[in-house]
Design a protein around this motif. Structure first.
Motif, short mmCIF file in Angstrom:
data_model
loop_
_atom_site.label_atom_id
_atom_site.label_comp_id
_atom_site.label_asym_id
_atom_site.label_seq_id
_atom_site.Cartn_x
_atom_site.Cartn_y
_atom_site.Cartn_z
N VAL A 76 4.25 1.00 2.08
CA VAL A 76 3.62 -0.55 2.47
C VAL A 76 2.63 -0.41 1.23
N VAL A 77 2.71 -1.66 0.38
CA VAL A 77 1.82 -1.76 -0.66
C VAL A 77 0.61 -2.90 -0.21
N SER A 78 -0.43 -2.54 -0.74
CA SER A 78 -1.70 -3.51 -0.52
C SER A 78 -1.29 -4.78 -1.45
N PRO A 79 -1.90 -5.82 -1.20
CA PRO A 79 -2.05 -7.05 -2.22
C PRO A 79 -2.32 -6.91 -3.42
N ASP A 80 -3.29 -5.74 -3.99
CA ASP A 80 -3.63 -5.63 -5.37
C ASP A 80 -2.36 -4.46 -5.79
N THR A 81 -1.66 -4.04 -5.17
CA THR A 81 -0.78 -3.03 -5.34
C THR A 81 -1.33 -1.73 -5.87
N SER A 82 -2.65 -1.59 -5.54
CA SER A 82 -3.11 -0.32 -6.04
C SER A 82 -3.28 0.69 -4.98
N THR A 83 -3.03 0.36 -3.70
CA THR A 83 -2.67 1.33 -2.53
C THR A 83 -1.48 1.09 -1.97
N ARG A 84 -0.58 2.54 -1.89
CA ARG A 84 0.68 2.80 -1.09
C ARG A 84 0.53 3.72 -0.07
N LEU A 85 0.97 3.19 1.19
CA LEU A 85 1.06 3.98 2.32
C LEU A 85 2.49 4.35 2.62
N SER A 86 2.58 5.59 2.78
CA SER A 86 4.23 6.08 2.92
C SER A 86 4.47 6.12 4.37
N ILE A 87 5.52 5.63 4.91
CA ILE A 87 5.90 5.57 6.46
C ILE A 87 7.17 6.15 6.63
N HIS A 202 5.34 -5.27 0.95
CA HIS A 202 3.93 -5.96 0.30
C HIS A 202 3.35 -6.86 1.50
N VAL A 203 1.99 -6.13 2.11
CA VAL A 203 1.45 -7.07 2.94
C VAL A 203 0.19 -7.70 2.51
N GLY A 204 -0.08 -8.69 3.40
CA GLY A 204 -1.36 -9.28 3.04
C GLY A 204 -1.39 -10.51 1.86
N ARG A 205 -0.28 -10.96 1.51
CA ARG A 205 -0.47 -11.99 0.49
C ARG A 205 0.08 -13.40 1.38
N PHE A 206 -0.60 -14.27 1.06
CA PHE A 206 -0.28 -15.66 1.68
C PHE A 206 -0.13 -15.55 3.07
N GLY A 207 -0.98 -14.51 3.63
CA GLY A 207 -0.87 -14.57 5.28
C GLY A 207 0.28 -13.83 5.71
N MET A 349 -8.09 -12.97 6.45
CA MET A 349 -8.64 -12.13 5.53
C MET A 349 -8.25 -12.50 3.98
N PRO A 350 -9.40 -12.43 3.18
CA PRO A 350 -8.85 -12.76 1.63
C PRO A 350 -8.23 -11.48 1.18
N GLU A 351 -7.31 -11.68 0.15
CA GLU A 351 -6.42 -10.55 -0.14
C GLU A 351 -6.96 -9.20 -0.63
N LYS A 352 -8.53 -9.60 -1.29
CA LYS A 352 -9.19 -8.60 -1.99
C LYS A 352 -9.84 -7.81 -0.69
N GLU A 353 -10.33 -8.18 0.47
CA GLU A 353 -10.73 -7.61 1.22
C GLU A 353 -9.76 -6.78 1.96
N PHE A 354 -8.51 -7.27 2.15
CA PHE A 354 -7.23 -6.48 2.49
C PHE A 354 -6.89 -5.26 1.85
N SER A 355 -6.90 -5.51 0.50
CA SER A 355 -6.75 -4.47 -0.42
C SER A 355 -7.89 -3.29 -0.34
N TRP A 356 -8.95 -3.51 -0.09
CA TRP A 356 -10.21 -2.76 0.12
C TRP A 356 -10.01 -1.85 1.57
N SER A 357 -9.55 -2.58 2.39
CA SER A 357 -9.39 -1.85 3.72
C SER A 357 -8.43 -0.88 3.55
N MET A 358 -7.27 -1.00 2.86
CA MET A 358 -6.16 -0.14 2.72
C MET A 358 -6.74 0.96 2.01
N ALA A 359 -7.48 0.59 0.87
CA ALA A 359 -8.09 1.72 -0.16
C ALA A 359 -8.99 2.66 0.56
N ARG A 360 -9.58 2.03 1.51
CA ARG A 360 -10.79 2.78 2.15
C ARG A 360 -10.30 3.71 3.30
#
Length: 450
Positions: A76-87, A202-207, A349-360
């Motif tokens: 699962v990839v964050s909107p900015d593609t910097s974080t990847r979560l393995s499922i 890819h989650v969080g883009r365009f709702g 949620m703005p995509e930037k904040e969604f990506s931050w939440s996954m990164a943190r």
């Protein structure tokens, strides 16, 4: 043709066919109606289905060619593609929806259910507050019980008089617009394309969300879903943009599908006098990622169990059919309602904040895996929030996260108190509490943009 049936099912897709088979195998007379021919049932696409849904619904798990090669990995990839979560990919299987629908219809007809295709259902016939017949372009079919399994069409619900509990229509914001394709792999490497066997979300883009899956049999599944509101992009254009930017995706299209899907919490009630609602018509798809096959299979089975008991007792009123509501809320609906809170938060949620939440790590592998399986692990989310808030107390996003977690706890508690039997005043009171609660949930979600 019979003069009357124990059950008439409108819609012969997954939920309708599972229901019809469940009743016909018990010896009841069942008629399946659909506007499509039998070979057109099911979307011309592949879908990710949780393997647990087959066991829970009593449907034999798929095997090739109905299923695709096993998924080797899932990310699962964050909107900015910097974080990847393995499922863990072992809990899911990619299914040919058309082949699955064909198998389920065969099961129903082999058990004795009748199927009539190319029939346009025009509405329901109501007498003294009870549904007694289904109207079509070929005449009326009288029945003891009718089942709405026609997806978002919900044609039987449109004629219901006020007070029966099932809404005639759903809000536009309760849907997503989706487009998907299956293509051949081109044979070229392709910059950015997933490796063979990897399923990417890819989650969080365009709702909404997008996915890409390059399977081991030389096919490429891709698609996207966006919030169904004014200003959202065309999901088809997003999908085709992915095709144009990845040379590994070939030109030949094997199948495509699109349309609107419900992504809200389940209906407060899925039964009325002489009527049951299953599948997408009952909003049984996953709220965040819109997958509906697993919910349709389980909904069809649970509805058939309750319908069989009611028909044997000679009573198909709301009270007699109510066990379907209770069992669905117990096994699935409560968690889908909680996930609807997260959907509303995510869409605001703005995509930037969604990506931050996954990164943190506020959103991590356990949370995502639970959401994809239709579960909410609230204690884990609350623990992470408290840990994060220690260093960032007062940050608006985290404060609203914390507020939403409190709302989710209230949702879980309220749905845990779902009425065990049908008494009109008790259900009216519970429904009002649910509506008020989700008004609060939406206010908290909207606060993300304040």
């Amino acid at each position: 043709m019979k003069d009357s049936y124990d059950a008439v099912v409108v819609g012969a897709g997954c939920s309708g066919a599972v229901f019809a088979a469940g009743l016909a195998e018990r010896g009841f007379s069942v008629l399946l109606l659909d506007r499509r021919r039998s070979e057109e049932l099911g979307q011309d696409s592949f879908d990710l289905v949780e393997t647990q849904a087959f066991e829970a619904s009593g449907v034999t798990p798929p095997s090739p060619p109905e299923s695709r090669p096993a998924i080797e990995a899932m990310e699962v990839v964050s909107p900015d593609t910097s974080t990847r979560l393995s499922i863990d990919s072992d809990s899911f299987v990619v299914v040919d929806r058309r082949a699955l629908a064909a198998r389920l219809l065969r099961r129903a007809t082999d058990a004795g259910a009748e199927f009539r295709g190319q029939v346009i259902v025009t509405g329901a016939e109501i007498e003294r507050g009870r549904l007694v017949a289904v109207s079509t372009d070929r005449g009326s079919y009288r029945c003891t019980l009718a089942v709405s399994a026609s997806g978002l069409d919900r044609v039987l619900c449109r004629d219901l008089p006020g007070g029966m509990g099932i809404p005639r229509r759903l809000r536009a914001t309760d849907h997503m617009s989706l487009y998907s394709e299956t293509r051949e792999v081109s044979g070229e490497g392709g910059t950015g394309a997933p490796r063979s066997g990897l399923f990417e979300y890819h989650v969080g883009r365009f709702g909404g969300y997008s996915w890409a899956h390059r399977s081991g049999d030389g096919l490429f599944d891709l698609g996207t879903a966006v919030q169904d509101i004014t200003g959202s992009p065309d999901p088809r254009e997003i999908a085709l943009g992915y095709v144009r930017s990845n040379t590994a995706v070939g030109e030949k299209v094997i199948g495509r599908a699109g349309g609107r899907i419900p992504t809200r919490r389940p209906l407060n009630t899925m039964v009325a006098n002489g009527l049951m609602v299953v599948g997408d018509a009952a909003c049984q798809a996953m709220p965040i990622i819109g997958r509906g096959v697993g919910g349709a299979l389980l909904g069809g089975r649970l509805a058939a169990d309750a319908a069989a008991a009611a028909l044997r007792a000679g009573d198909v009123g709301s009270a007699a059919l109510w066990p379907y509501n209770v069992e669905y809320m117990r096994t699935r609906g409560t968690h889908l309602a909680a996930l609807d809170c997260l959907r509303l938060l995510m869409q605001m949620m703005p995509e930037k904040e969604f990506s931050w939440s996954m990164a943190r790590g506020i959103i991590d592998e356990q949370d995502v895996a639970g959401a994809m399986a239709g579960r909410v692990e609230l204690p884990g989310i609350q623990f992470k929030l408290k840990k994060t808030l220690k260093g960032l107390r007062g940050m608006p996003l985290l404060v609203r996260y914390e507020s939403m977690m409190r709302q989710i706890q209230k949702v879980l508690e309220l749905y845990g108190q779902y009425p065990k039997g049908y008494e009109a005043p008790d259900f009216a009171e519970w429904s009002q509490q649910a509506e008020f609660l989700f008004e609060d949930v939406e206010r908290v979600a909207r606060g993300v943009r304040e």
